[in-house]
Design a protein around this motif. Sequence first.
Motif, PDB file in Angstrom:
ATOM      1  N   SER A 369      -2.615  -4.241   0.526  1.00  0.00           N
ATOM      2  CA  SER A 369      -2.330  -4.246  -0.979  1.00  0.00           C
ATOM      3  C   SER A 369      -3.063  -2.970  -1.654  1.00  0.00           C
ATOM      4  CB  SER A 369      -3.294  -5.485  -1.656  1.00  0.00           C
ATOM      5  OG  SER A 369      -2.417  -6.789  -1.312  1.00  0.00           O
ATOM      6  N   TYR A 370      -2.413  -2.089  -2.105  1.00  0.00           N
ATOM      7  CA  TYR A 370      -3.076  -0.996  -2.399  1.00  0.00           C
ATOM      8  C   TYR A 370      -3.140  -0.833  -4.084  1.00  0.00           C
ATOM      9  CZ  TYR A 370       2.181   0.523  -3.326  1.00  0.00           C
ATOM     10  OH  TYR A 370       3.300   0.499  -3.858  1.00  0.00           O
ATOM     11  N   CYS A 371      -3.388  -2.206  -4.775  1.00  0.00           N
ATOM     12  CA  CYS A 371      -3.829  -2.091  -6.074  1.00  0.00           C
ATOM     13  C   CYS A 371      -5.219  -1.949  -6.070  1.00  0.00           C
ATOM     14  CB  CYS A 371      -3.378  -3.391  -6.786  1.00  0.00           C
ATOM     15  SG  CYS A 371      -3.577  -4.951  -5.553  1.00  0.00           S
ATOM     16  N   VAL A 372      -6.020  -0.836  -5.550  1.00  0.00           N
ATOM     17  CA  VAL A 372      -7.321  -0.484  -5.369  1.00  0.00           C
ATOM     18  C   VAL A 372      -7.680   0.996  -6.131  1.00  0.00           C
ATOM     19  CG1 VAL A 372      -7.395  -1.681  -3.502  1.00  0.00           C
ATOM     20  CG2 VAL A 372      -6.850   0.424  -3.128  1.00  0.00           C
ATOM     21  N   SER A 373      -8.759   1.155  -6.031  1.00  0.00           N
ATOM     22  CA  SER A 373      -9.200   2.560  -6.683  1.00  0.00           C
ATOM     23  C   SER A 373      -8.879   3.663  -5.791  1.00  0.00           C
ATOM     24  CB  SER A 373     -10.685   2.887  -7.137  1.00  0.00           C
ATOM     25  OG  SER A 373     -11.461   2.884  -5.794  1.00  0.00           O
ATOM     26  N   PRO A 374      -8.027   4.740  -6.398  1.00  0.00           N
ATOM     27  CA  PRO A 374      -7.964   5.853  -5.626  1.00  0.00           C
ATOM     28  C   PRO A 374      -8.840   6.408  -4.699  1.00  0.00           C
ATOM     29  CG  PRO A 374      -7.100   6.123  -7.850  1.00  0.00           C
ATOM     30  CD  PRO A 374      -7.960   4.815  -7.847  1.00  0.00           C
ATOM     31  N   GLU A 375     -10.147   6.315  -5.190  1.00  0.00           N
ATOM     32  CA  GLU A 375     -11.271   6.709  -4.440  1.00  0.00           C
ATOM     33  C   GLU A 375     -11.432   5.724  -3.029  1.00  0.00           C
ATOM     34  OE1 GLU A 375     -11.805   5.795  -7.686  1.00  0.00           O
ATOM     35  OE2 GLU A 375     -10.974   7.837  -8.311  1.00  0.00           O
ATOM     36  N   MET A 376     -11.239   4.492  -3.138  1.00  0.00           N
ATOM     37  CA  MET A 376     -11.519   3.955  -1.828  1.00  0.00           C
ATOM     38  C   MET A 376     -10.259   4.048  -1.013  1.00  0.00           C
ATOM     39  SD  MET A 376     -11.235  -0.104  -1.288  1.00  0.00           S
ATOM     40  CE  MET A 376      -9.490  -0.428  -0.543  1.00  0.00           C
ATOM     41  N   ILE A 377      -9.120   4.450  -1.595  1.00  0.00           N
ATOM     42  CA  ILE A 377      -7.927   4.880  -0.538  1.00  0.00           C
ATOM     43  C   ILE A 377      -8.364   6.319   0.075  1.00  0.00           C
ATOM     44  CG2 ILE A 377      -5.729   5.883  -0.486  1.00  0.00           C
ATOM     45  CD1 ILE A 377      -4.884   3.415  -1.961  1.00  0.00           C
ATOM     46  N   GLU A 378      -9.073   7.234  -0.506  1.00  0.00           N
ATOM     47  CA  GLU A 378      -9.607   8.453   0.017  1.00  0.00           C
ATOM     48  C   GLU A 378     -10.470   8.067   0.812  1.00  0.00           C
ATOM     49  OE1 GLU A 378      -8.098  11.484   0.038  1.00  0.00           O
ATOM     50  OE2 GLU A 378      -7.024  10.788  -1.516  1.00  0.00           O
ATOM     51  N   ARG A 379     -11.645   7.319   0.713  1.00  0.00           N
ATOM     52  CA  ARG A 379     -12.544   6.818   1.585  1.00  0.00           C
ATOM     53  C   ARG A 379     -12.189   6.237   2.819  1.00  0.00           C
ATOM     54  NH1 ARG A 379     -15.596   3.087  -0.643  1.00  0.00           N
ATOM     55  NH2 ARG A 379     -14.839   3.410  -2.666  1.00  0.00           N
ATOM     56  N   SER A 380     -10.951   5.291   2.759  1.00  0.00           N
ATOM     57  CA  SER A 380     -10.286   4.633   3.821  1.00  0.00           C
ATOM     58  C   SER A 380      -9.806   5.329   4.956  1.00  0.00           C
ATOM     59  CB  SER A 380      -9.576   3.410   3.340  1.00  0.00           C
ATOM     60  OG  SER A 380      -8.234   3.976   2.921  1.00  0.00           O
ATOM     61  N   LEU A 381      -9.088   6.653   4.454  1.00  0.00           N
ATOM     62  CA  LEU A 381      -8.177   7.318   5.548  1.00  0.00           C
ATOM     63  C   LEU A 381      -8.858   7.837   6.733  1.00  0.00           C
ATOM     64  CD1 LEU A 381      -6.284   9.493   2.876  1.00  0.00           C
ATOM     65  CD2 LEU A 381      -5.901   7.284   3.682  1.00  0.00           C
ATOM     66  N   PRO A 382     -10.388   7.948   6.701  1.00  0.00           N
ATOM     67  CA  PRO A 382     -10.757   8.379   8.129  1.00  0.00           C
ATOM     68  C   PRO A 382     -10.650   6.799   8.884  1.00  0.00           C
ATOM     69  CG  PRO A 382     -11.982   9.536   6.520  1.00  0.00           C
ATOM     70  CD  PRO A 382     -11.263   8.468   5.815  1.00  0.00           C
ATOM     71  N   ALA A 383     -10.923   5.832   8.341  1.00  0.00           N
ATOM     72  CA  ALA A 383     -10.985   4.617   9.199  1.00  0.00           C
ATOM     73  C   ALA A 383      -9.611   4.366   9.680  1.00  0.00           C
ATOM     74  CB  ALA A 383     -11.546   3.528   8.136  1.00  0.00           C
ATOM     75  N   PHE A 384      -8.326   4.632   8.874  1.00  0.00           N
ATOM     76  CA  PHE A 384      -7.286   4.300   9.346  1.00  0.00           C
ATOM     77  C   PHE A 384      -6.926   5.389  10.371  1.00  0.00           C
ATOM     78  CE2 PHE A 384      -6.248   2.153   5.263  1.00  0.00           C
ATOM     79  CZ  PHE A 384      -5.459   1.150   5.768  1.00  0.00           C
TER      80      PHE A 384
END
Length: 394
Positions: A369-384
Motif C-alpha cells: 500500500s503506497y498511500c504513505v509519505s513520499p519520504e517514507m518511500i525514499e527511506r524504504s528503498l535501501p531496505a527493498f
Amino acid sequence: MLNQKNVQLGRVRSSIRELFEYGKKRKAEIGEENVYDFSLGNPSVPAPPEVAKALTELIAGDPVKLHGYTSAQGDYSVRATLAEYTNSRFGTSLTADNFYLTCGAAASLTITLNALLNAGDEVITIAPYFPEYKVFTENASSVLKAVKSREGDFGIDFESFKKALSPKTKAVIINSPNNPSGVVYKEGDITRLADILKEHSRLNAPVYLISDEPYRELVFDKIKVPYIMNYYQRSIVCYSYSKSLSLPGERIGYIAVDPQMSEAEEVYAAVCGAGRALGYVCAPALFQQLIKKVYNKTADINVYKANRDRLLNALTEFGFKVVKPEGAFYMFVKSPEEDAKAFAERAKKFELLIVAGDDFGCKGYVRISYCVSPEMIERSLPAFRSLAQSYNLV
Ligand code: PLP
C-alpha cells in the motif's frame, strides 16, 4: 451457545490488521522512522480544502435539522444532486430514486448482497479480491466463487470466468481500479463480461453486476474506468467517498441501482429492505449534506502517482516483477519465492511491512500500500534493495 461463526470472525484478525498491529509494536521498539509500513489502505493525503470549508458552513446552520435522521435512503436533494452529476459524467438516466446513501462501500456491499441473495446463491469475483467479499457473501448465506485473473495483467480470465458460472450465479462483483493489484478493467473486458452475463441471464436467471468502486477517482495517466451501466443493464454501483475525498472514518457512500432493468424498482425496494434489516437507519446526516457541496471534488492524487512511479521504478530496478498499477494506491508484487507469506516474513527482517496476497485469493504475490509519505518511500528503498539482494535479484 453464541454464534460461533461470528466469534471466530471477531477473534481472527485479518493478516493486514495483524501486520499493522505488529508495526505499531515495532515502531515503539526501534522508532517510527525505522519501520516501513506498507500494510494499510488508509489515505495519506488530506481531504481537499473544500471539505473543511463546507463542514464549517454546515456546522453554522440549524443543528437540529443538521444532525437529525434523514429518510432511510438519504436526503432527497442529495440523491438528486448525485443523479444529475452522474448523468452529466456518464450519460446515464439515473434519478434520485435510484440512489441509496450508505456508510461507505462496505455498507453498500453488505446491503446490496443482502438485497439480492437467497441462501445458497453464488457470487463470482475475480482474484485477487478484497477479502471482505467472502465475509459479506457468506453472511448472506451464500457462496463466493473466486476465479483467477488473466496471466500477465490481472484482467478477467474469461475461460475461468465462464466455468464458474452456474444456474445458481446471482451476482458478480468487480472492483476496478482494483485493490490489491491497482489494475483498471478496460472497455474490452467490460464489454466481453457484459456479453457473457447477458447470455447467461437469458438462459438462466438474471445475474447482477456489482461494481465496487471506492477507487474510481484514483486513476493515473488519464486512464478511463468504464461506467458499467453503459455496458450492462443489470448493474449496481457501490460507491464510497472514503478514498476519493480521504474520509474513510466518516463512513459515507452510496448504492446506485441501474434504472434500465425492468425490475429496477423491486431491486431498489430490496436495497431499502436490506438496509433496514441490517439496522443502518440512515447514512450520517452531516456527511450527506457535505457530499451535496463537494460531490465533484477529489483529494490530490498526485502524491499517489508520484509514489507509484518512484516505487515502481525502484522495485523494477531491484529485479522485482510488478504489473504497473493504473489506479488506487496498491501495488501487487510477485514474490521471488513460491510462498508469499515467507517472502513477507523475510521483508519484516528489513523492517518492510507488506501483506501476502493469500488473503486476496491470490498466492505468490504481496501487496504494497503506497498511500504513505513520499519520504517514507525514499527511506524504504535501501531496505527493498537489501531484500532483493537477499534473493540475488540485484
Ligand atoms: N472495497 C474495496 C475494494 C476496498 O478496498 C475497501 C476499503 O479499503 C472497501 C470496499 C470498503 O471501503 P469503505 O471504507 O468505503 O467502506
